[in-house]
Design a protein around this motif. Sequence first.
Motif, short mmCIF file in Angstrom:
data_model
loop_
_atom_site.label_atom_id
_atom_site.label_comp_id
_atom_site.label_asym_id
_atom_site.label_seq_id
_atom_site.Cartn_x
_atom_site.Cartn_y
_atom_site.Cartn_z
N ILE A 250 -18.45 6.95 29.00
CA ILE A 250 -18.24 5.50 28.96
C ILE A 250 -16.77 5.21 29.28
O ILE A 250 -15.87 5.79 28.66
CB ILE A 250 -18.59 4.95 27.55
CG1 ILE A 250 -20.03 5.30 27.18
CG2 ILE A 250 -18.35 3.45 27.50
CD1 ILE A 250 -21.09 4.74 28.11
N THR A 251 -16.56 4.35 30.24
CA THR A 251 -15.19 3.96 30.60
C THR A 251 -15.04 2.45 30.47
O THR A 251 -16.04 1.71 30.52
CB THR A 251 -14.85 4.35 32.06
OG1 THR A 251 -15.70 3.57 32.93
CG2 THR A 251 -15.09 5.83 32.31
N GLN A 252 -13.79 2.03 30.33
CA GLN A 252 -13.55 0.58 30.27
C GLN A 252 -13.96 -0.09 31.57
O GLN A 252 -14.46 -1.23 31.56
CB GLN A 252 -12.08 0.29 29.96
CG GLN A 252 -11.79 -1.19 29.74
CD GLN A 252 -12.63 -1.79 28.61
OE1 GLN A 252 -12.59 -1.33 27.49
NE2 GLN A 252 -13.42 -2.82 28.91
N HIS B 255 -16.27 -6.71 24.68
CA HIS B 255 -16.58 -5.53 25.50
C HIS B 255 -15.55 -5.33 26.61
O HIS B 255 -15.50 -4.26 27.22
CB HIS B 255 -17.97 -5.68 26.13
CG HIS B 255 -19.03 -6.07 25.15
ND1 HIS B 255 -19.38 -5.28 24.09
CD2 HIS B 255 -19.81 -7.18 25.07
CE1 HIS B 255 -20.34 -5.88 23.39
NE2 HIS B 255 -20.61 -7.04 23.95
N THR B 256 -14.79 -6.37 26.89
CA THR B 256 -13.87 -6.31 28.04
C THR B 256 -12.40 -6.46 27.68
O THR B 256 -11.54 -6.18 28.51
CB THR B 256 -14.22 -7.41 29.06
OG1 THR B 256 -14.02 -8.70 28.45
CG2 THR B 256 -15.67 -7.32 29.53
N ASP B 257 -12.12 -6.92 26.47
CA ASP B 257 -10.73 -7.27 26.13
C ASP B 257 -10.40 -6.80 24.70
O ASP B 257 -11.04 -7.24 23.73
CB ASP B 257 -10.56 -8.78 26.24
CG ASP B 257 -9.12 -9.22 26.03
OD1 ASP B 257 -8.32 -9.07 26.97
OD2 ASP B 257 -8.81 -9.68 24.93
N ALA C 114 -18.62 -0.78 23.76
CA ALA C 114 -19.63 -0.92 24.83
C ALA C 114 -20.75 -1.83 24.36
O ALA C 114 -21.13 -1.80 23.17
CB ALA C 114 -20.18 0.45 25.20
N GLN C 115 -21.26 -2.63 25.27
CA GLN C 115 -22.40 -3.51 24.95
C GLN C 115 -23.65 -2.65 24.74
O GLN C 115 -23.95 -1.75 25.54
CB GLN C 115 -22.61 -4.50 26.08
CG GLN C 115 -23.60 -5.59 25.74
CD GLN C 115 -23.70 -6.66 26.82
OE1 GLN C 115 -22.87 -6.69 27.74
NE2 GLN C 115 -24.70 -7.50 26.72
N ARG D 38 -17.13 3.58 22.16
CA ARG D 38 -15.84 3.15 22.68
C ARG D 38 -15.53 3.84 24.01
O ARG D 38 -16.12 4.88 24.32
CB ARG D 38 -14.75 3.47 21.65
CG ARG D 38 -15.03 2.84 20.26
CD ARG D 38 -13.81 2.26 19.61
NE ARG D 38 -13.08 1.42 20.53
CZ ARG D 38 -11.74 1.47 20.66
NH1 ARG D 38 -11.02 2.28 19.93
NH2 ARG D 38 -11.14 0.67 21.52
N PRO D 39 -14.61 3.29 24.78
CA PRO D 39 -14.24 3.95 26.03
C PRO D 39 -13.83 5.39 25.75
O PRO D 39 -13.10 5.66 24.79
CB PRO D 39 -13.04 3.12 26.52
CG PRO D 39 -13.17 1.80 25.85
CD PRO D 39 -13.84 2.05 24.54
#
Lengths: 133, 127
Positions: free
Chosen positions: B14-16, B30-32, B46-47, B82-83
């Motif tokens: 899983i990556t950002q 999920h993005t910030d 992650a969603q 998590r990322p």
Amino acid sequence: MKKFSEADIGEEFGPIEIQIGDDAIRRIKAVDDENFWLNEGTETKSVIDPAILVQYSNILKTTKYSLEGLVHVNQKIRIHKAVRVGDKFTMTGKVTSKYTSRTGKIFLEFECIFMDEGDNVVLESKETYLLKL
Amino acid sequence: MKIGDVISLKERVITQEKMSAYSGPGKNIHTDDEEARKVGLPGTIAQGLMFVNYISEMLARTFGGKWLEGGELTVSFRKIVRPGDTIRTLGKVKNVGNGKITLNVWCENEKEEIVVEGEAIVEENNL
């Protein structure tokens, strides 16, 4: 804007039309590490994961409410038909339940149906949220 | 398929970048990182629907188009992802009968902690 936790049982959302286009392709590519669904340059009419449609139910909810305070805890899907890039759907949603658990946590259930242009059900989705009031 | 058969998907990191592509555009948990910290999270997560897609892909690879025309999946989201986390997606046949194949399905992280788990049903008559 009111929070989704304030929605009433039986409250309906939509219909809203969506089309599987660049937005869905971007999302599919994010989970398609081995190009199972999409190969570069072959996106047009490719079969993609119908589960990606669930992402779009947020569009229904945010027509009336903010999603603040929602924790997605459970997801159910029933797939009826394959989904292809370019397909158009009509989605409708409904708050079907709101209940308090024995530990005092409040949950809300939201059901969503996606129909194709021939009025056939393509996907049914039931989302359960823990409400952080 | 018979009871006890195991299916799986190759590990996914899983990556950002993946999380932002899946859950963007726009700022959210999920993005910030800042949005995530506002609600008490350590950073972006992650969603959960990403893992619904992983499980659905595994089932589509195993059962082909039949999964895509009659499959049912119910999952619960157990732990945050998590990322940098590595996710394995697995399924195990728990019942075959009454015209259906029922599988336990789950995603686990590199510590073998279950992050998503549930049940999938495929209509045997579709096979």
